[in-house]
Design a protein around this motif. Structure first.
Motif, PDB file in Angstrom:
ATOM      1  N   SER A 238      37.014  52.198  -6.120  1.00 29.51           N
ATOM      2  CA  SER A 238      37.045  51.867  -7.395  1.00 29.51           C
ATOM      3  C   SER A 238      38.134  51.837  -8.144  1.00 29.51           C
ATOM      4  CB  SER A 238      35.784  52.451  -8.223  1.00 29.51           C
ATOM      5  OG  SER A 238      36.115  54.043  -8.257  1.00 29.51           O
ATOM      6  N   GLU A 239      39.098  53.018  -7.686  1.00 27.29           N
ATOM      7  CA  GLU A 239      40.190  53.402  -8.337  1.00 27.29           C
ATOM      8  C   GLU A 239      41.394  52.307  -7.781  1.00 27.29           C
ATOM      9  OE1 GLU A 239      41.193  57.391  -7.618  1.00 27.29           O
ATOM     10  OE2 GLU A 239      40.051  58.219  -9.423  1.00 27.29           O
ATOM     11  N   HIS A 240      41.338  51.991  -6.550  1.00 33.69           N
ATOM     12  CA  HIS A 240      41.935  51.104  -5.946  1.00 33.69           C
ATOM     13  C   HIS A 240      41.981  49.648  -6.552  1.00 33.69           C
ATOM     14  CE1 HIS A 240      44.113  48.537  -2.957  1.00 33.69           C
ATOM     15  NE2 HIS A 240      43.170  47.715  -2.951  1.00 33.69           N
ATOM     16  N   VAL A 241      40.757  49.135  -6.695  1.00 27.60           N
ATOM     17  CA  VAL A 241      40.467  48.156  -7.353  1.00 27.60           C
ATOM     18  C   VAL A 241      40.952  48.024  -9.072  1.00 27.60           C
ATOM     19  CG1 VAL A 241      38.622  46.542  -8.205  1.00 27.60           C
ATOM     20  CG2 VAL A 241      38.316  47.451  -5.995  1.00 27.60           C
ATOM     21  N   GLU A 242      40.636  48.967  -9.572  1.00 29.28           N
ATOM     22  CA  GLU A 242      41.177  49.146 -11.042  1.00 29.28           C
ATOM     23  C   GLU A 242      42.663  49.054 -11.064  1.00 29.28           C
ATOM     24  OE1 GLU A 242      39.379  51.848 -13.922  1.00 29.28           O
ATOM     25  OE2 GLU A 242      38.184  52.519 -12.153  1.00 29.28           O
ATOM     26  N   ASP A 243      43.534  49.907  -9.925  1.00 26.74           N
ATOM     27  CA  ASP A 243      44.750  49.923  -9.788  1.00 26.74           C
ATOM     28  C   ASP A 243      45.574  48.490  -9.814  1.00 26.74           C
ATOM     29  OD1 ASP A 243      47.437  51.387 -10.076  1.00 26.74           O
ATOM     30  OD2 ASP A 243      47.387  50.517  -8.074  1.00 26.74           O
ATOM     31  N   VAL A 244      45.079  47.785  -8.808  1.00 25.24           N
ATOM     32  CA  VAL A 244      45.515  46.626  -8.311  1.00 25.24           C
ATOM     33  C   VAL A 244      45.273  45.539  -9.623  1.00 25.24           C
ATOM     34  CG1 VAL A 244      45.204  44.391  -6.646  1.00 25.24           C
ATOM     35  CG2 VAL A 244      45.445  46.724  -5.978  1.00 25.24           C
ATOM     36  N   ALA A 245      43.854  45.485 -10.174  1.00 25.93           N
ATOM     37  CA  ALA A 245      43.469  44.644 -11.034  1.00 25.93           C
ATOM     38  C   ALA A 245      44.500  44.687 -12.253  1.00 25.93           C
ATOM     39  CB  ALA A 245      41.972  45.067 -11.541  1.00 25.93           C
ATOM     40  N   ALA A 246      44.701  45.901 -12.573  1.00 31.68           N
ATOM     41  CA  ALA A 246      45.821  45.981 -13.689  1.00 31.68           C
ATOM     42  C   ALA A 246      47.114  45.512 -13.578  1.00 31.68           C
ATOM     43  CB  ALA A 246      45.824  47.632 -14.300  1.00 31.68           C
ATOM     44  N   LYS A 247      47.460  45.716 -12.243  1.00 31.22           N
ATOM     45  CA  LYS A 247      48.882  45.266 -11.828  1.00 31.22           C
ATOM     46  C   LYS A 247      49.107  43.681 -11.646  1.00 31.22           C
ATOM     47  CE  LYS A 247      50.164  49.634  -9.892  1.00 31.22           C
ATOM     48  NZ  LYS A 247      50.603  50.498  -8.618  1.00 31.22           N
ATOM     49  N   CYS A 248      47.846  43.430 -10.922  1.00 35.61           N
ATOM     50  CA  CYS A 248      47.661  41.733 -10.436  1.00 35.61           C
ATOM     51  C   CYS A 248      46.731  41.145 -11.112  1.00 35.61           C
ATOM     52  CB  CYS A 248      47.670  41.989  -8.950  1.00 35.61           C
ATOM     53  SG  CYS A 248      49.015  42.743  -8.185  1.00 35.61           S
ATOM     54  N   PRO A 249      46.841  40.447 -12.509  1.00 35.05           N
ATOM     55  CA  PRO A 249      45.924  39.740 -13.248  1.00 35.05           C
ATOM     56  C   PRO A 249      45.103  38.638 -12.648  1.00 35.05           C
ATOM     57  CG  PRO A 249      47.856  39.445 -14.161  1.00 35.05           C
ATOM     58  CD  PRO A 249      48.085  40.513 -13.049  1.00 35.05           C
ATOM     59  N   GLU A 250      45.854  37.903 -11.383  1.00 34.20           N
ATOM     60  CA  GLU A 250      45.329  36.836 -10.762  1.00 34.20           C
ATOM     61  C   GLU A 250      44.842  37.144  -9.543  1.00 34.20           C
ATOM     62  OE1 GLU A 250      45.144  33.911 -12.230  1.00 34.20           O
ATOM     63  OE2 GLU A 250      46.249  34.811 -14.180  1.00 34.20           O
ATOM     64  N   THR A 251      44.690  38.476  -9.080  1.00 34.40           N
ATOM     65  CA  THR A 251      44.111  38.875  -7.652  1.00 34.40           C
ATOM     66  C   THR A 251      42.669  39.036  -7.724  1.00 34.40           C
ATOM     67  OG1 THR A 251      46.027  39.877  -6.845  1.00 34.40           O
ATOM     68  CG2 THR A 251      44.066  40.579  -5.699  1.00 34.40           C
TER      69      THR A 251
END
Length: 217
Positions: A96-109
């Motif tokens: 879940s932390e990985h998803v949150e981190d990537v989602a914050a940095k990459c809004p289109e992923t």
């Protein structure tokens, strides 16, 4: 502890003995902006060495092949994956932390989540589904639309007559939850081979096609 759950632990140990020693390296391909079109996170099964595992590796390879023209990154969930199965909550938190981190940095992923055996339980917890294997971090509901697909194999949740499609309102319609006939870990069967062959019997490629169809839809 329920007898069927004890059997799950025993079969997990057998799976570890059969699959032990398989080394898997994760690869990452990203677009020019530093963000992938699709991030695939996978939690390996009991006893497997760190990495994507015997099911996650063919699944992610097939999914990448099914997404021509898209950049794809892979993430191996970091958790103990031991026979005691006491670290599933840690795995869910890591996922879940990985998803949150990537989602914050990459809004289109977009995200594809997967797990095999004990790793499927990690995914269950991360999706907010109650299991007998503890609790851990969950993906914020606000990010649910970013999760394009969920694919799990040999999910112990099925021993309790549940599956992700019927247990999750947020993710059920975008999930494939495969359980081979005779699989002791998800189907209370006695065929150990049925639990060990999702990566080679077409299950991984079937799930990859399911996920690819939902990416970008």
């Amino acid at each position: 502890m329920p007898r069927r759950f004890v059997r799950t632990l025993v079969i997990g140990a057998v799976a570890a003995a059969v699959s032990g020693g398989i080394a898997v390296a994760t690869t990452t391909v990203s677009n020019a902006a530093g963000c992938p079109d699709v991030d695939v996170s996978f939690a390996r099964g009991t006893g497997e060495p760190a990495g994507l595992g015997i099911t996650g590796t063919p699944f992610t390879r097939a999914l990448t092949a099914d997404l021509p023209g898209k950049t794809v990154s892979t993430f191996a969930v970091d958790y103990p994956a031991d026979v005691a199965q006491a670290g599933d909550g840690l795995g869910a938190t890591n996922l879940s932390e990985h998803v949150e981190d990537v989602a914050a940095k990459c809004p289109e992923t977009q995200f594809v989540l997967g797990g095999y055996s004990q790793g499927a339980s990690v995914v269950d917890i991360a999706l907010g589904i109650r299991t007998a294997l503890g609790s851990g971090g969950t993906i914020p509901p606000a990010l649910a639309p970013r999760v394009a697909a969920v694919a799990v194999f040999g999910n112990p949740l099925r021993l309790f007559r549940q599956s992700i499609p019927d247990a999750s309102q947020l993710y059920g319609d975008k999930a494939i939850d495969l359980c081979n006939t005779g699989d002791p870990v998800c189907g209370n069967g006695v065929n150990i081979a049925a639990h060990l062959t999702y990566g080679t019997d077409g299950g991984a490629t079937r799930a990859a096609r399911f996920a690819a169809d939902r990416v970008g839809s």
